[in-house]
Design a protein around this motif. Structure first.
Motif, short mmCIF file in Angstrom:
data_model
loop_
_atom_site.label_atom_id
_atom_site.label_comp_id
_atom_site.label_asym_id
_atom_site.label_seq_id
_atom_site.Cartn_x
_atom_site.Cartn_y
_atom_site.Cartn_z
N ALA A 152 -48.05 -22.70 26.21
CA ALA A 152 -48.94 -21.98 25.30
C ALA A 152 -50.31 -21.76 25.95
O ALA A 152 -50.88 -20.66 25.87
N LEU A 153 -50.83 -22.78 26.62
CA LEU A 153 -52.13 -22.67 27.28
C LEU A 153 -52.09 -21.65 28.41
O LEU A 153 -52.99 -20.81 28.54
N LEU A 154 -51.07 -21.73 29.24
CA LEU A 154 -50.98 -20.80 30.38
C LEU A 154 -50.75 -19.37 29.91
O LEU A 154 -51.32 -18.43 30.46
N GLN A 155 -49.94 -19.21 28.88
CA GLN A 155 -49.67 -17.88 28.35
C GLN A 155 -50.95 -17.24 27.82
O GLN A 155 -51.11 -16.01 27.87
N ALA A 156 -51.86 -18.08 27.31
CA ALA A 156 -53.13 -17.57 26.80
C ALA A 156 -54.19 -17.43 27.89
O ALA A 156 -55.34 -17.10 27.60
N GLY A 157 -53.82 -17.68 29.14
CA GLY A 157 -54.72 -17.46 30.26
C GLY A 157 -55.66 -18.59 30.58
O GLY A 157 -56.64 -18.40 31.31
N HIS A 158 -55.39 -19.78 30.07
CA HIS A 158 -56.27 -20.91 30.33
C HIS A 158 -55.95 -21.58 31.67
O HIS A 158 -54.81 -21.52 32.15
N ARG A 159 -56.96 -22.20 32.27
CA ARG A 159 -56.77 -22.97 33.50
C ARG A 159 -56.25 -24.34 33.09
O ARG A 159 -57.03 -25.25 32.80
N ALA A 160 -54.93 -24.47 33.05
CA ALA A 160 -54.32 -25.66 32.46
C ALA A 160 -53.19 -26.18 33.33
O ALA A 160 -52.46 -25.41 33.98
N VAL A 161 -53.04 -27.50 33.31
CA VAL A 161 -51.95 -28.19 33.98
C VAL A 161 -51.45 -29.26 33.02
O VAL A 161 -52.25 -29.96 32.39
N GLY A 162 -50.13 -29.39 32.90
CA GLY A 162 -49.55 -30.41 32.05
C GLY A 162 -49.27 -31.68 32.84
O GLY A 162 -48.90 -31.63 34.02
N LEU A 163 -49.43 -32.83 32.18
CA LEU A 163 -49.27 -34.12 32.85
C LEU A 163 -48.40 -35.03 32.00
O LEU A 163 -48.53 -35.08 30.78
N CYS A 164 -47.50 -35.76 32.67
CA CYS A 164 -46.64 -36.74 32.02
C CYS A 164 -46.57 -37.97 32.90
O CYS A 164 -46.73 -37.87 34.13
N ASN A 165 -46.33 -39.13 32.30
CA ASN A 165 -46.32 -40.36 33.10
C ASN A 165 -44.91 -40.80 33.52
O ASN A 165 -44.75 -41.87 34.10
N VAL A 166 -43.88 -40.01 33.22
CA VAL A 166 -42.51 -40.39 33.59
C VAL A 166 -42.37 -40.54 35.10
O VAL A 166 -41.85 -41.53 35.61
N ALA A 167 -42.84 -39.53 35.84
CA ALA A 167 -42.65 -39.56 37.30
C ALA A 167 -43.40 -40.71 37.94
O ALA A 167 -42.86 -41.41 38.81
N ILE A 168 -44.65 -40.93 37.55
CA ILE A 168 -45.41 -42.01 38.17
C ILE A 168 -44.81 -43.37 37.81
O ILE A 168 -44.86 -44.32 38.59
N GLY A 169 -44.20 -43.45 36.62
CA GLY A 169 -43.51 -44.67 36.26
C GLY A 169 -42.33 -44.94 37.17
O GLY A 169 -42.13 -46.08 37.64
N PRO A 241 -31.70 -40.01 35.92
CA PRO A 241 -32.26 -39.16 34.86
C PRO A 241 -33.45 -39.83 34.20
O PRO A 241 -33.57 -41.06 34.17
N SER A 242 -34.33 -39.04 33.66
CA SER A 242 -35.40 -39.56 32.81
C SER A 242 -34.79 -40.32 31.65
O SER A 242 -33.69 -39.99 31.17
N TYR A 243 -35.51 -41.33 31.15
CA TYR A 243 -34.99 -42.07 30.00
C TYR A 243 -34.86 -41.19 28.77
O TYR A 243 -34.13 -41.53 27.83
N TYR A 244 -35.53 -40.04 28.75
CA TYR A 244 -35.35 -39.11 27.63
C TYR A 244 -33.98 -38.46 27.64
O TYR A 244 -33.54 -37.92 26.62
N LEU A 245 -33.28 -38.48 28.78
CA LEU A 245 -31.94 -37.91 28.83
C LEU A 245 -30.96 -38.73 28.02
O LEU A 245 -29.85 -38.27 27.71
N ARG A 246 -31.32 -39.95 27.66
CA ARG A 246 -30.43 -40.75 26.82
C ARG A 246 -30.20 -40.08 25.48
O ARG A 246 -29.13 -40.24 24.87
N TYR A 247 -31.17 -39.30 24.99
CA TYR A 247 -30.98 -38.60 23.73
C TYR A 247 -29.85 -37.57 23.82
O TYR A 247 -29.26 -37.21 22.80
N TYR A 248 -29.56 -37.12 25.02
CA TYR A 248 -28.48 -36.17 25.24
C TYR A 248 -27.19 -36.88 25.65
O TYR A 248 -26.12 -36.60 25.10
N TYR A 249 -27.28 -37.78 26.63
CA TYR A 249 -26.10 -38.41 27.19
C TYR A 249 -25.50 -39.48 26.27
O TYR A 249 -24.33 -39.84 26.43
N ALA A 250 -26.28 -40.02 25.36
CA ALA A 250 -25.80 -41.06 24.44
C ALA A 250 -26.29 -40.78 23.03
O ALA A 250 -26.74 -41.68 22.31
N HIS A 251 -26.18 -39.53 22.62
CA HIS A 251 -26.77 -39.06 21.37
C HIS A 251 -26.32 -39.89 20.17
O HIS A 251 -27.14 -40.40 19.39
N ASP A 252 -25.02 -40.03 19.98
CA ASP A 252 -24.52 -40.70 18.78
C ASP A 252 -24.90 -42.17 18.77
O ASP A 252 -25.20 -42.74 17.71
#
Length: 421
Positions: A152-169, A241-252
């Motif tokens: 949304a930020l980039l589409q509106a032309g803002h100087r923006a970068v997204g950051l997450c801590n998964v990779a550094i973890g 995989p990221s630990y968020y992939l558990r929501y897909y790989y072990a959904h039930d």
């Protein structure tokens, strides 16, 4: 250098302050402004922040304010870490999807869409005010869902970068298992925010030896335990995989757990109450150990590294960020926002080349990208039909009856945050 944190009253903030204090040679901040409308929280967090700076001998000035325009005025970079609706909204995001047998989570599925709908309009208003105050300011987004918000930020032309801590973890985890410095670990990290895979773990840099097979052989049990996934699955995938992939790989399995255990939101709310009580202790001048359980591990190191690279050209030469695809993953549109290794400098991030992505991961990535397109459209233009389309497109939902029910429930729970509802 002036840096502003929007959402500065968050209980996360002392983690960030600790990093700013420890890494002041990398990012020499002269003025740090914490902006938050919650005056009571801001006073507690701001007081602890000043004590942390004083204890570590940081000469910078810390200012607290509820006035966003004053806070961002003249800022060189603005970090966004806000939560529209607070923990109460998160509690809803994590519970009502379970009624349809769908995962309840604040960054993916129906709960993730609800958070995006609440958040995108607020973030875009903040970004417009940042641009008026300083058109050259960088916006670093740590606000979830990071991929959609950054797009949304980039589409509106803002100087923006997204950051997450998964990779550094993962970087820190693998470095510990291998007995090397984190700076020696370079990840081939590919996908979307909260939908990523480590396809190689290289020693020394992008061209270094890939030690991922040895990691899986020697430490597969520990890695699998952290991810709450079976080791044989990791061995078959040959990636981490990221630990968020558990929501897909072990959904039930996840849904069964969520129906019988307290929600993460309730746990976090309890921790926040304890943390804020601690922050009010005038003798406390360091981040408490409890903060490590709050989430956001290594957020401060990642934020300092990214801000330093964008503002001064220092910091690590390669960093995992969320930015425009621009042909990096040929099966996605150029304007999709991906999460990959990039060379980062004052002109922004440039993704590194990515080896061809296995169809097993490419297919899911393309599917979730399509959902994110529809989610952003719903966040920007509103309307029940747009919400329904986004839910129907999400691979964790994908059934029209569930999408209908979830649409009605989402709107009912979030009406006060949706201008069109």
């Amino acid at each position: 250098m002036k840096l502003t944190v929007v959402g500065g009253g968050s209980t996360y903030t002392p983690e960030l302050i600790d990093g700013f204090a420890r890494l002041r040679d990398t990012l020499p901040i002269e003025e740090l402004v914490l902006v938050d409308p919650a005056a009571d929280r801001l006073e507690l967090v701001g007081g602890l922040a000043r004590r942390i700076f004083a204890r570590q001998g940081h000469p910078g000035r810390i200012v607290t304010t509820a006035d966003l325009d004053a806070g961002v005025d003249g800022a060189d970079a603005v970090l966004l870490q806000l939560r529209v609706g607070g923990q109460a909204a998160r509690q809803q995001d994590e519970t009502w999807p379970l009624d349809c047998g769908c995962v309840g989570q604040e960054t993916t599925g129906a709960g993730g869409l609800a958070k995006a709908l609440r958040t995108v309009p607020v973030v875009l208003d903040i970004a417009d005010r940042v641009r008026r105050a300083n058109p050259r300011a960088w916006i670093i987004d740590f606000t979830n869902p990071v991929g959609i918000v950054t797009r949304a930020l980039l589409q509106a032309g803002h100087r923006a970068v997204g950051l997450c801590n998964v990779a550094i973890g993962f970087q820190r985890k693998f470095a510990g298992l291998l007995g090397v410095a984190p700076s020696e670990i370079h990840l081939d990290h590919v996908g979307l925010n909260h939908l990523t895979w480590e396809t190689a773990v290289r020693l020394g840099g992008p061209e270094g030896e890939d030690v991922l097979p040895a990691l899986l052989t020697g430490h597969g049990d520990a890695i699998a335990a952290d991810l709450h996934l079976p080791r044989p699955l990791l061995e078959r995938l040959g990636v981490v995989p990221s630990y968020y992939l558990r929501y897909y790989y072990a959904h039930d399995e996840v849904v069964r757990e969520q129906r019988t255990k307290p929600s993460r939101a309730s746990e976090v709310a309890r921790m926040e109450r304890e943390l804020l009580q601690m922050y009010g202790d005038p003798a406390l001048d360091e981040k408490p150990a409890l903060l490590a359980k709050r989430g956001g591990a290594y957020y401060s190191e990642a934020a300092v590294d990214l801000a330093a690279a964008l503002l001064t050209g220092s910091g690590s030469p390669y960093q995992v960020v969320n930015t425009h695809n621009n042909g990096t993953l040929p099966f996605l549109p150029d304007d999709a926002v991906i999460e990959v290794q990039a060379a980062v400098g004052p002109k922004g991030p440039t993704p590194l080349p990515v080896t061809p992505v296995d169809p097993l991961y490419a297919g899911l990535t393309a599917n979730v990208t399509a959902y994110e397109d529809l989610a952003l459209d719903a966040a920007l233009r509103g309307g029940r039909d747009r919400v329904f389309r986004a839910l129907l497109a999400h691979p964790l939902i994908g059934r029209h009856a569930h999408a209908e029910t979830l649409t009605d429930t989402l709107v009912a729970h979030n009406r006060e945050h949706l201008a069109w509802a």
